[in-house]
Design a protein around this motif. Structure first.
Motif, PDB file in Angstrom:
ATOM      1  N   PHE A 196       0.842  -1.182   0.000  1.00  0.00           N
ATOM      2  CA  PHE A 196       0.000   0.000   0.000  1.00  0.00           C
ATOM      3  C   PHE A 196       0.884   1.242   0.000  1.00  0.00           C
ATOM      4  N   TRP A 203       2.522  -1.873   4.443  1.00  0.00           N
ATOM      5  CA  TRP A 203       2.104  -0.479   4.290  1.00  0.00           C
ATOM      6  C   TRP A 203       2.865   0.390   5.279  1.00  0.00           C
ATOM      7  N   ARG A 206      -7.133  -2.244  -1.468  1.00  0.00           N
ATOM      8  CA  ARG A 206      -6.542  -2.929  -2.609  1.00  0.00           C
ATOM      9  C   ARG A 206      -7.343  -4.204  -2.878  1.00  0.00           C
TER      10      ARG A 206
END
Length: 384
Positions: free
Chosen positions: A191, A276, A202
């Protein structure tokens, strides 16, 4: 007449040669000894083998049985054997990560045993490091391996373990059932930077070309860690779309998680790593200050920087009015520098003055932050 004489002479000559050769050496067929007659010595008597020697030299009637049972006798006398010589790994997919298997060895002797090398029958099978040596007497050890199918035709493999000083080679046969046409894309998800307090999404797609119902084939789906990551799934014919949502934590940093897909009949799940990073578009430096011991109703000055801020306003509240808060600002290249002047409480004891702020960042997005001033109010006679 003349030709007959010549033939007779040749025959006589050949007979003389044969007689001379036989008289020169006499060879014993059984012992291989040569007895010389030209030396004039008496012929040496030949040694006749005794009964035991004849028995050893004669073929035994049990030789055929020994040949047939040679492998069985080797197994019975082997020091190191495998606990199970056959393993079924279930259903494996070509697109999946490698599946683990374990070869368990048992040392049945009174001495330590050493594995010197291993062999596999194909490149799809790999064994780990030989960190099992030595195997203690009457002990056991495990070697972990992996199987990754390289083609749809592969359904079995052999693993061989070679032990120092042992003729018998322990062998394990691995079998599996190909699970064809199951694919996950992408294999990993990263991410982009997520702002504090926001959510990013996503998609991961699971597809199949096999003649199987994909919805029934997928046994379960799990996302980790559950406090930040969630998912939902929709199935359309032979394609399943998994929507993944990641909620940012309250502090900046780099985070990892995972999507775990379990298929029916498959021992190991399919895994999709998630990664992320959480950033603050506005950074408060510092978020709080500790002033130590102060006198009652004394003036306290503090300075902080708000990086990435275009505008800043201290919010109205009880703390602002009670502590007579005054703020001066100075805009710099990367944000706003603020100086806060406030008044400490009248009553002795610890205090925590929280100043809420409404900030407009460089992207014109309003955000809320809080700056805190802490310390301890002490009377003059209590101060050292």
């Amino acid at each position: 007449m003349r030709s007959q004489v010549i033939i007779g002479s040749v025959a006589v000559l050949l007979m003389a040669v044969l007689v001379t050769w036989n008289a020169t050496y006499l060879t014993d067929d059984e012992t291989g000894d040569s007895l010389s007659l030209l030396s004039g010595d008496e012929p040496v008597a030949r040694n006749e083998p005794n009964a035991s020697e004849k028995m050893q030299s004669s073929p035994s009637s049990s030789d055929a049985d020994d040949s047939v049972n040679s492998l069985t006798s080797m197994v019975e006398t082997a020091a190191v054997v495998v606990t199970s010589d056959r393993q079924n790994l279930g259903r494996l997919s070509i697109e999946s990560d490698a599946d683990d298997f374990v070869v368990e060895l048992t040392n049945r002797s009174d001495l330590p045993a050493k594995v010197i090398r291993t062999e596999t029958s194909c490149g799809c099978t790999q064994l780990g490091n030989l960190n099992v040596n030595p195997i203690p007497p009457h002990g056991s050890a495990q070697i972990v391996g992996k199987v990754r199918m390289n083609s749809a035709g592969e359904q079995n493999a052999f693993v061989r373990i070679f032990v120092e000083g042992q003729r018998f080679v322990p062998t394990v046969q691995l079998t599996w059932e190909p699970l064809l046409g199951v694919r996950v894309a992408p294999r990993s998800v990263f991410f982009d930077q997520i702002l504090v307090g926001e959510t990013a999404k996503r998609e991961v797609v699971v597809s199949t070309t096999a003649n199987e119902d994909l919805e029934k084939l997928i046994e379960s789906i799990e996302t980790k860690p559950s406090e930040w990551v969630s998912h939902s799934m929709t199935v359309n014919d032979k394609k399943a779309t998994i929507a993944i949502s990641v909620r940012s934590s309250d502090s900046s940093g780099r985070y990892q998680g995972g999507l775990v897909i379990r298929l029916k009949g498959r021992r190991e799940p399919m895994r999709v790593p998630l990664e992320w990073s959480v950033v603050e578009s506005l950074r408060l430096e510092p978020k709080s200050v500790f002033k130590g011991s102060v006198e009652p109703e004394s003036e306290i000055r503090s300075t902080f920087l708000v990086r990435g801020a275009r505008e800043l306003r201290i919010g109205d509240g009880a703390a602002t009015s009670e502590h007579d808060v005054k703020v001066s600002q100075k805009t710099i290249n990367n944000g706003i520098v603020c100086e806060v002047i406030c008044r400490s409480p009248r009553q002795p004891g610890p205090f925590n003055i929280r100043l809420p702020m409404r900030i407009i960042d460089l992207d014109e997005i309003p955000q809320e932050r809080t700056f805190a001033v802490t310390g301890i109010v002490t009377s003059p006679d209590e101060r050292p």
